[in-house]
Each structure stands twice: as structure tokens, then as C-alpha cells.
Design a protein around this motif. Structure first.
Motif, mmCIF file in Angstrom:
data_model
loop_
_atom_site.group_PDB
_atom_site.id
_atom_site.type_symbol
_atom_site.label_atom_id
_atom_site.label_comp_id
_atom_site.label_asym_id
_atom_site.label_seq_id
_atom_site.Cartn_x
_atom_site.Cartn_y
_atom_site.Cartn_z
ATOM 1 N N PHE A 1 36.019 55.836 19.875
ATOM 2 C CA PHE A 1 37.224 56.681 19.809
ATOM 3 C C PHE A 1 37.141 57.817 20.820
ATOM 4 C CE2 PHE A 1 37.769 55.021 15.354
ATOM 5 C CZ PHE A 1 39.001 54.450 15.584
ATOM 6 N N THR A 2 35.940 58.351 21.015
ATOM 7 C CA THR A 2 35.773 59.476 21.944
ATOM 8 C C THR A 2 36.076 59.055 23.382
ATOM 9 O OG1 THR A 2 34.088 60.426 20.495
ATOM 10 C CG2 THR A 2 34.144 61.213 22.772
ATOM 11 N N VAL A 3 35.503 57.915 23.804
ATOM 12 C CA VAL A 3 35.731 57.484 25.193
ATOM 13 C C VAL A 3 37.169 57.019 25.397
ATOM 14 C CG1 VAL A 3 33.313 56.856 25.546
ATOM 15 C CG2 VAL A 3 34.937 55.125 24.733
ATOM 16 N N ALA A 4 37.847 56.628 24.288
ATOM 17 C CA ALA A 4 39.242 56.207 24.414
ATOM 18 C C ALA A 4 40.182 57.399 24.507
ATOM 19 C CB ALA A 4 39.628 55.323 23.231
ATOM 20 N N GLY A 5 39.702 58.576 24.125
ATOM 21 C CA GLY A 5 40.545 59.766 24.200
ATOM 22 C C GLY A 5 41.182 60.143 22.883
ATOM 23 N N GLY A 6 40.694 59.602 21.788
ATOM 24 C CA GLY A 6 41.237 59.942 20.475
ATOM 25 C C GLY A 6 41.602 58.709 19.676
ATOM 26 N N THR A 7 41.777 58.912 18.364
ATOM 27 C CA THR A 7 42.054 57.772 17.481
ATOM 28 C C THR A 7 43.395 57.114 17.794
ATOM 29 O OG1 THR A 7 42.990 59.320 15.887
ATOM 30 C CG2 THR A 7 40.676 58.711 15.590
ATOM 31 N N SER A 8 44.332 57.873 18.335
ATOM 32 C CA SER A 8 45.658 57.298 18.628
ATOM 33 C C SER A 8 45.687 56.517 19.936
ATOM 34 C CB SER A 8 46.688 58.433 18.682
ATOM 35 O OG SER A 8 46.345 59.360 19.702
ATOM 36 N N ARG A 9 44.610 56.599 20.733
ATOM 37 C CA ARG A 9 44.612 55.930 22.048
ATOM 38 C C ARG A 9 43.574 54.816 22.107
ATOM 39 N NH1 ARG A 9 44.650 60.391 26.652
ATOM 40 N NH2 ARG A 9 45.319 58.538 27.827
ATOM 41 N N PHE A 10 43.230 54.262 20.947
ATOM 42 C CA PHE A 10 42.172 53.225 20.928
ATOM 43 C C PHE A 10 42.598 51.946 21.651
ATOM 44 C CE2 PHE A 10 44.747 52.148 17.267
ATOM 45 C CZ PHE A 10 44.746 50.766 17.250
ATOM 46 N N LYS A 11 43.927 51.817 21.957
ATOM 47 C CA LYS A 11 44.362 50.611 22.670
ATOM 48 C C LYS A 11 43.848 50.575 24.106
ATOM 49 C CE LYS A 11 48.492 49.737 19.932
ATOM 50 N NZ LYS A 11 49.962 49.570 19.925
ATOM 51 N N ARG A 12 43.297 51.678 24.573
ATOM 52 C CA ARG A 12 42.678 51.668 25.905
ATOM 53 C C ARG A 12 41.379 50.869 25.915
ATOM 54 N NH1 ARG A 12 41.336 57.258 27.873
ATOM 55 N NH2 ARG A 12 40.739 56.052 29.726
ATOM 56 N N LEU A 13 40.816 50.696 24.735
ATOM 57 C CA LEU A 13 39.541 49.979 24.629
ATOM 58 C C LEU A 13 39.757 48.480 24.801
ATOM 59 C CD1 LEU A 13 38.151 51.842 21.484
ATOM 60 C CD2 LEU A 13 37.413 52.168 23.856
ATOM 61 N N HIS A 14 38.742 47.805 25.352
ATOM 62 C CA HIS A 14 38.821 46.347 25.479
ATOM 63 C C HIS A 14 38.817 45.671 24.117
ATOM 64 C CE1 HIS A 14 36.891 42.353 25.562
ATOM 65 N NE2 HIS A 14 37.617 42.172 26.667
#
Length: 462
Positions: free
Chosen positions: A26-39
Motif C-alpha cells: 500500500f505504501t509503494v502504491a501511494g495509499g490504500t485507494s491507489r492499490f490499482k497501481r500495483l501489478h
């Protein structure tokens, strides 16, 4: 540190690693709301961290425990006085056993000498050192795994692929363990059987018509012929198994056809569990039933017909064994008959076939591979049964096809040979491994034949 405590700490660390990995994702994605950035989904990063924490540490833990005793024993033996180290290997082994018994608080074989007491103290110190080193290394590996994978977590990291790869390797490892365990069992039996065949010629074992494994202890001892012909033993096994299958296969198969094709749901819901209860009855109970009820009944009927019936007979043991394995045939056959697609039944009925014709021409051929598998399982169960044979068929290795006489089976003889004090350099004891090896080969051939039958009918059906 006790092993179970170390495993418990590892489990706690793995759970801790799961939380760290998920939070890092969650941290590297930029927050819990931006987890779609993760593979991958964040849970995969947590699982990957937990696996990196637990797997390397558990592997080291397992290898350490596997070799710990051997290494400590070697170091203790190397530190023994010269007068003890130069003893013959078997005598030195007894002394090392005394050392281990002293450490574990068991009874030793003789008086505790100062050298043995010193070796025991040395053994305990090495055990304590080994336990402490194991705990440090395992916990360090677990923490290093967490820290390593935490630094690798990035949005582009394919965590799901890595988790699936690790799980696939785990599945391969489990199947490999099963295969190597089987290979190990076969090799252990084969090694002892080869020792037996160095003492007794293999042709005498395979083609001999007399089984009397008692060996003479003294030169002038009589009544101990030491005959190792296996044919009477295997003939008894085949005879009892054949009787059991004559009872179990028709009854089991017909009951499966009735339950699946003719019985209503209410009757089936009651009858099927009642039949399957037979599989849960202990074999010793079947043995009592065979010895106290069936065998006297057969002897009484035989006497009325003028037949000579032994008090222990193959017929009594085989009949009761057949009753015992009815659920194997019935339950498996019922499952496979029910698995036949309803469209096949409907197609047969639409062509004008009756219910019995549909069963004979469509359903049974379609379910035949499963039915053969159930029968094969029942045969294996019959061959391996011991208690019923001991109680109802006796221990006499008679070469006969008369079901009214007493016979014995391979498994019963193996148990008989390995009960009590044993000498593993005696042909009598080693004969048990030769019987086991031959039984394994015959069972393997039986499985191969059954698989070929299944494949043949499956191809015809397709």
C-alpha cells in the motif's frame, strides 16, 4: 529452545511478515485507494513476504534436525578415550547407545563408567549448543527474508506470479516426497530380501512347495526343517482373496446398481450409510465373528453333508473378509455410476431401450473404469488383511485349493516371522522381507493389468 517453540515463533513471524508485506504494498502504491497501481493485489505481497520468512527457515530447520544427531554422535565418539574408540564397531555402537540412554534418562546396559558419564555430559553440551545455534540461525533467516523481500516490493513487482511459482514448487516437492518415500520403502525391503536370497536360493523360494521357516538352533535339533517354499503361502492368499471377491463383487456391484438406478431417494439416504458402516468396523470384530459364528456354522453344515471341515478354514475367513470389503466395491461403484451423464440415459431411453438394457449397454460400460478401480482396491484390501485370517483360517501353510481346510496368507506369515525376539542375520527373519518384496511385485503386476483393462474399455467407450 524446544522445537515446537521455535516453530510457533516462526509462524508468528510469518504472520508478522504478511502484515509488513501488505502494508509495504500500500505504501509503494501511494495509499490504500491507489492499490490499482500495483501489478498484483496487495494480499499477494503479504503472502510472498510470509513465504520468504517461513520457507528458508523451515528448510534449514528440517535439515538441521535430520543431521543433528549424527553429527553430535560423531563428535562424541571422536572425543572418547582411545581404548573405547578402538573397539569393534558393534561394541562402540552399544557404548554410544548407553551414552544416549544416559542423556535421555533411560536405563543403561551396565555400570556407568566415568568415561561414559563424561561422554554423556559432552553430548548434553553439544545438544544445548546445537539448539541455541539452530534457534539463532532460523530466526535470523526468517527476519532476513522479511527484510529482503520488503526492499524488493515495488508497484511493478509480479508478486502473484512469484507466489504461484512457490506454491507450484511446493506441490512438486510434496509429490516428490511421496515418490521417494515409496522408493525408500521398496529399497529397504529389497536390501533385506537380497540378504535372504544369499542364504536361500531364489528358485527354492519361488518354486518350493513347503513352507516351514523354523531353523535349527543346535546341530542335533530335529523338527526344524527350514523350508522356504513360498507357493503354499501365496496359494493361501489367492484362495482367501478369491473367496472374498466372490462374495464382495456381486453383492457390492448389484447393491450399487440398485441404489443408483432403482432405489428412491429416501431409501438410498438410509441404505448407503448403513452399508458404508461395514467399512468402519474393526477387523478384529470381523475376526471374532468369523471364528465364533461363521466357522462353527460352516463346520456344522459340512458335518451334516458328510464333509470334513477344519475348525479354521479358508471359506470362513474369505466369506467374512468378503463381507468386510463390500462397501469398497459398493460405494465406489455407486459414485461412478451416478457420475455417468444423464444425457446418456436419456439417449438410450429415447432409442427404446429398457432400464435394464440401458444399465447393461450404457451405464455399466461408461462407469467400468471406476468399477474396476473399486474392485482393485477391494482386492488389495483382501490381500493385505491379517487379523481375520489369523483368527479364522489359522497359520498352517497348506498347499491346497480346498476351501474347507486351514491355510495361511503372506501378511500373516510376515507378522508371525517378525513377532518376538528377532535375529536379522537369520533366514527366518529375512524371509519376511522376501515375502513382502514378492507381494509388492505381484500387487504391482495386478495394478498394471487393471490399468490396461481400464484404458481398453475407456477407449472403446470414447
Amino acid at each position: 529452545m524446544p522445537s515446537y517453540t521455535l516453530i510457533l515463533i516462526l509462524l508468528i513471524l510469518s504472520a508478522f511478515g504478511y502484515a509488513i508485506g501488505k502494508r509495504r504494498a500500500f505504501t509503494v502504491a501511494g495509499g490504500t485507494s491507489r492499490f490499482k497501481r500495483l501489478h498484483s493485489r496487495p494480499v499477494y505481497y503479504g503472502v510472498l513476504t510470509a513465504l520468504w520468512c517461513g520457507i528458508p527457515a523451515l528448510l534449514v530447520f528440517g535439515f538441521w534436525l535430520a543431521f543433528e544427531d549424527g553429527v553430535i554422535t560423531y563428535l562424541v565418539a571422536a572425543d572418547l578415550p582411545e581404548s573405547i574408540r578402538t573397539l569393534p564397531p558393534e561394541r562402540l555402537g552399544l557404548i554410544l547407545n548407553d551414552v544416549k540412554n544416559l542423556v535421555e534418562g533411560n536405563i543403561v546396559s551396565g555400570k556407568i563408567s566415568p568415561a561414559i558419564q563424561a561422554a554423556a555430559d559432552h553430548y548434553q553440551r553439544l545438544q544445548a549448543t546445537s539448539s541455541a545455534a539452530l534457534a539463532v540461525i532460523v530466526l535470523a533467516l526468517a527476519l532476513a527474508g522479511i527484510l529482503f523481500i520488503r526492499t524488493k516490493i515495488k508497484p511493478a513487482m509480479r508478486a502473484r506470479n512469484q507466489v504461484e511459482t512457490l506454491i507450484r514448487y511446493g506441490l512438486i516437492g510434496c509429490s516428490t516426497i511421496a515418490i521417494f518415500t515409496t522408493v525408500g520403502i521398496v529399497l529397504s525391503v529389497l536390501f533385506e530380501a537380497v540378504r535372504f536370497f544369499k542364504m536361500i536360493p531364489i528358485y527354492e523360494f519361488l518354486f518350493g512347495l513347503e513352507w516351514s521357516p523354523q531353523m535349527a538352533i543346535r546341530a542335533d535339533q530335529v523338527g526344524s526343517s527350514g523350508a522356504f517354499g513360498a507357493i503354499p503361502v501365496f496359494a493361501g492368499t489367492v484362495l482367501i482373496s478369491a473367496i472374498a471377491m466372490v462374495v464382495a463383487v456381486p453383492v457390492g456391484l448389484m447393491s450399487a446398481i440398485y441404489l443408483s438406478e432403482y432405489a428412491n431417494k429416501k431409501f438410498r439416504a438410509v441404505a448407503k450409510p448403513l452399508i458404508e458402516i461395514l467399512a468402519g468396523i474393526p477387523t478384529v470384530v470381523y475376526g471374532f465373528f468369523a471364528a465364533l459364528t461363521v466357522a462353527p456354522f460352516i463346520r456344522s453344515v459340512g458335518s451334516q453333508l458328510g464333509l470334513d471341515v477344519s475348525s479354521e478354514s479358508a471359506l470362513a475367513a474369505g466369506a467374512v473378509m468378503g463381507i468386510m470389503i463390500i462397501p469398497f466395491v459398493s460405494s465406489l461403484s455407486d459414485d461412478f455410476i451416478n457420475a455417468v451423464p444423464q444425457s446418456l440415459r436419456d439417449g438410450s431411453y429415447s432409442l427404446g431401450a429398457t432400464r435394464s438394457e440401458t444399465i447393461k449397454k450404457v451405464i455399466v460400460p461408461a462407469a467400468l473404469p471406476g468399477i474396476v478401480g473399486g474392485i482393485l482396491l477391494a482386492v488389495s484390501r483382501a490381500i493385505g488383511e491379517t487379523m481375520i485370517v489369523v483368527m479364522a483360517a489359522g497359520l498352517s501353510a497348506n498347499l491346497t485349493v480346498n476351501p474347507l481346510e486351514a491355510v495361511t496368507t503372506v501378511t500373516v506369515q510376515i507378522v508371525t516371522l517378525l513377532v518376538g525376539d528377532q535375529e536379522f542375520d537369520s533366514p527366518k527373519t529375512l524371509a519376511a522381507f522376501a515375502l513382502g518384496l514378492l507381494l509388492f511385485v505381484l500387487t504391482l503386476l495386478l495394478n498394471i493389468i487393471a490399468l490396461r483393462v481400464v484404458r481398453k474399455y475407456r477407449e472403446q467407450y470414447e
